[in-house]
Design a protein around this motif. Structure first.
Motif: not given
Length: 155
Positions: A46-62
């Motif tokens: 939920s924290v990551l989803a919220n960060m994505i929704e807010k457009g926060q700068k974050i690098r995500i690696y699958n």
């Protein structure tokens, strides 16, 4: 004398039976491994989803073989040495205080072959804001079924 002999045989039988039983119960190798992350480095979905929704700068690696979360870079299973090297190269040159989240979600975390090698790279490269997405069951259960954003729609 017979009573003492009977008790001794009973005790020995009990010990032998329990010794064989304990040999048969093996701890899964994933549980024997120490995790390279701390509890504070686990990020709730939920924290990551919220960060994505807010457009926060974050690098995500699958670093697994599952669907891509929105904004994620797909590197492939980190259980394969080539993909761990790919992650290492991608991270080189990034600021050490950059927010980085890695995830797999192919299976429960305690059995996942991908998250430990990938997170170890983050630890070795001394990233101060490195996180592992806390997918204790799998991506489908804890991300997709909750309607959190994916790179593409799931069929």
């Amino acid at each position: 004398m017979k009573n003492l002999l009977f008790k001794t045989i009973a005790i020995l039988s009990f010990l032998i039976a329990n010794a064989n039983f304990s040999k048969g119960q093996q701890i899964p190798s994933a549980q024997l491994q120490s995790n390279p992350w701390t509890k504070a480095q686990l990020m709730e979905p939920s924290v990551l989803a919220n960060m994505i929704e807010k457009g926060q700068k974050i690098r995500i690696y699958n670093i697994g073989v599952v669907e891509d979360i929105k904004g994620a870079t797909h590197l492939g299973a980190a259980s394969e040495k080539l993909n761990v090297e790919k992650l290492s190269k991608v991270l080189k040159g990034l600021p050490k205080n950059e927010v980085i989240v890695v995830y797999c979600g192919c299976c429960p975390m305690d059995k996942c072959p991908n998250i430990r090698p990938a997170f170890q790279v983050l630890k070795d490269q001394k990233f101060t804001k490195a996180y592992l997405l806390n997918l204790t069951v799998n991506l489908k259960t804890e991300w997709i079924s909750k309607g959190y954003p994916l790179a593409t729609s799931v069929k």
